[in-house]
Design a protein around this motif. Structure first.
Motif, PDB file in Angstrom:
ATOM      1  N   LYS A  52       1.203  -1.266  -0.206  1.00 40.95           N
ATOM      2  CA  LYS A  52       0.213   0.190  -0.076  1.00 40.95           C
ATOM      3  C   LYS A  52       0.009   1.016   0.001  1.00 40.95           C
ATOM      4  N   THR A  53       0.576   2.305  -0.829  1.00 40.76           N
ATOM      5  CA  THR A  53       1.794   3.235  -0.996  1.00 40.76           C
ATOM      6  C   THR A  53       0.889   4.677  -0.801  1.00 40.76           C
ATOM      7  N   VAL A  54       1.065   5.066  -0.334  1.00 40.58           N
ATOM      8  CA  VAL A  54       0.145   6.756   0.319  1.00 40.58           C
ATOM      9  C   VAL A  54       1.859   7.757  -0.353  1.00 40.58           C
ATOM     10  N   GLU A  55       1.088   9.239  -0.746  1.00 42.22           N
ATOM     11  CA  GLU A  55       1.977   9.910  -1.656  1.00 42.22           C
ATOM     12  C   GLU A  55       1.602  11.255  -0.841  1.00 42.22           C
ATOM     13  N   ILE A  56       1.845  12.336  -0.593  1.00 46.47           N
ATOM     14  CA  ILE A  56       1.561  13.063  -0.304  1.00 46.47           C
ATOM     15  C   ILE A  56       2.301  14.435  -0.171  1.00 46.47           C
ATOM     16  N   LYS A  57       1.573  15.167  -1.370  1.00 50.51           N
ATOM     17  CA  LYS A  57       2.136  17.064  -1.595  1.00 50.51           C
ATOM     18  C   LYS A  57       1.435  17.765  -0.495  1.00 50.51           C
ATOM     19  N   LEU A  58       2.004  18.489   0.012  1.00 51.92           N
ATOM     20  CA  LEU A  58       2.113  19.982   0.872  1.00 51.92           C
ATOM     21  C   LEU A  58       2.893  20.812  -0.235  1.00 51.92           C
ATOM     22  N   PHE A  59       1.543  21.739  -0.145  1.00 52.04           N
ATOM     23  CA  PHE A  59       1.690  23.229  -1.212  1.00 52.04           C
ATOM     24  C   PHE A  59       1.825  24.168   0.093  1.00 52.04           C
ATOM     25  N   VAL A  60       3.507  24.744   0.515  1.00 53.40           N
ATOM     26  CA  VAL A  60       3.882  25.731   0.953  1.00 53.40           C
ATOM     27  C   VAL A  60       4.183  27.231   0.065  1.00 53.40           C
ATOM     28  N   PRO A  61       4.280  28.373   0.698  1.00 48.71           N
ATOM     29  CA  PRO A  61       4.453  29.699   0.101  1.00 48.71           C
ATOM     30  C   PRO A  61       5.711  28.707  -0.984  1.00 48.71           C
ATOM     31  N   GLY A  62       6.188  29.239  -2.216  1.00 46.57           N
ATOM     32  CA  GLY A  62       7.645  29.378  -2.536  1.00 46.57           C
ATOM     33  C   GLY A  62       8.542  27.719  -3.023  1.00 46.57           C
ATOM     34  N   THR A  63       7.479  26.633  -1.968  1.00 42.37           N
ATOM     35  CA  THR A  63       7.949  24.973  -3.097  1.00 42.37           C
ATOM     36  C   THR A  63       6.699  24.322  -2.395  1.00 42.37           C
ATOM     37  N   THR A  64       6.695  23.375  -2.530  1.00 44.23           N
ATOM     38  CA  THR A  64       6.006  21.979  -2.606  1.00 44.23           C
ATOM     39  C   THR A  64       6.591  20.524  -1.683  1.00 44.23           C
ATOM     40  N   LEU A  65       6.120  20.543  -0.702  1.00 50.74           N
ATOM     41  CA  LEU A  65       7.385  19.187  -0.054  1.00 50.74           C
ATOM     42  C   LEU A  65       6.416  17.792  -0.745  1.00 50.74           C
ATOM     43  N   PHE A  66       6.899  16.761  -0.676  1.00 49.39           N
ATOM     44  CA  PHE A  66       6.006  16.032  -0.928  1.00 49.39           C
ATOM     45  C   PHE A  66       7.019  13.950   0.072  1.00 49.39           C
ATOM     46  N   SER A  67       6.214  13.806   0.144  1.00 55.02           N
ATOM     47  CA  SER A  67       6.450  12.585   0.550  1.00 55.02           C
ATOM     48  C   SER A  67       6.258  11.173   0.129  1.00 55.02           C
ATOM     49  N   GLN A  68       6.662   9.614  -0.416  1.00 62.51           N
ATOM     50  CA  GLN A  68       6.004   8.504  -0.677  1.00 62.51           C
ATOM     51  C   GLN A  68       6.579   7.215   0.947  1.00 62.51           C
ATOM     52  N   GLU A  69       5.839   7.037   0.866  1.00 65.30           N
ATOM     53  CA  GLU A  69       5.770   6.027   1.687  1.00 65.30           C
ATOM     54  C   GLU A  69       4.850   4.302   1.355  1.00 65.30           C
ATOM     55  N   ASP A  70       6.088   3.027   1.693  1.00 59.63           N
ATOM     56  CA  ASP A  70       4.857   1.991   1.369  1.00 59.63           C
ATOM     57  C   ASP A  70       4.974   1.563   2.630  1.00 59.63           C
ATOM     58  N   ALA A  71       3.950   0.490   3.319  1.00 66.72           N
ATOM     59  CA  ALA A  71       3.747  -0.090   3.988  1.00 66.72           C
ATOM     60  C   ALA A  71       2.328  -0.923   4.495  1.00 66.72           C
ATOM     61  N   PRO A  72       2.313  -1.955   5.439  1.00 66.19           N
ATOM     62  CA  PRO A  72       1.104  -2.843   5.199  1.00 66.19           C
ATOM     63  C   PRO A  72      -0.497  -3.330   5.112  1.00 66.19           C
ATOM     64  N   SER A  73      -0.774  -1.115   5.507  1.00 73.13           N
ATOM     65  CA  SER A  73      -1.761  -0.969   5.536  1.00 73.13           C
ATOM     66  C   SER A  73      -1.688   0.742   5.214  1.00 73.13           C
ATOM     67  N   PHE A  74      -2.409   1.627   5.140  1.00 74.42           N
ATOM     68  CA  PHE A  74      -2.788   3.294   4.298  1.00 74.42           C
ATOM     69  C   PHE A  74      -2.155   3.727   5.692  1.00 74.42           C
ATOM     70  N   GLU A  75      -2.644   3.105   7.089  1.00 67.59           N
ATOM     71  CA  GLU A  75      -2.916   4.342   8.026  1.00 67.59           C
ATOM     72  C   GLU A  75      -1.448   4.563   8.473  1.00 67.59           C
ATOM     73  N   ALA A  76      -0.450   2.974   8.327  1.00 66.38           N
ATOM     74  CA  ALA A  76       1.092   3.352   8.561  1.00 66.38           C
ATOM     75  C   ALA A  76       1.803   3.918   7.736  1.00 66.38           C
TER      76      ALA A  76
END
Length: 99
Positions: A52-76
């Motif tokens: 299960k993969t969760v990709e998160i993009k956060l938009f802050v003034p001046g940049t975009t922060l990104f993280s992608q994680e794989d885990a056995p559950s979406f919550e993790a």
């Protein structure tokens, strides 16, 4: 914070979406200038339990922060991605305030 959630090839239940929204709302305590976020939930075809993969993009003034994680559950995966973003937000904030 306004967050768009997308689940690819499945329908995420409301409990999962609420969990992720709460987790991301906590990030605003570290930096209140996050404008919006985007979350993509995917089931991937990898062998093993971390499918299960969760990709998160956060938009802050001046940049975009990104993280992608794989885990056995979406919550993790969401927890791990949010922790990663918390570190990125802290670093970004320090960089801005040191100028």
């Amino acid at each position: 914070m306004k967050v768009q959630m997308h689940s690819v090839h499945f329908d995420a239940d409301q409990k999962l979406l609420d969990f992720i929204q709460k987790r991301l709302d906590k990030l605003e305590t570290f930096y209140d200038r996050v404008t919006e976020g985007e979350v993509i939930l995917k089931l991937n075809n990898k062998d093993g339990i971390d499918n299960k993969t969760v990709e998160i993009k956060l938009f802050v003034p001046g940049t975009t922060l990104f993280s992608q994680e794989d885990a056995p559950s979406f919550e993790a995966a969401a927890d791990a991605a949010a922790d990663n973003l918390r570190r990125q937000i802290t670093k970004h904030k320090e960089k801005i305030t040191s100028h």
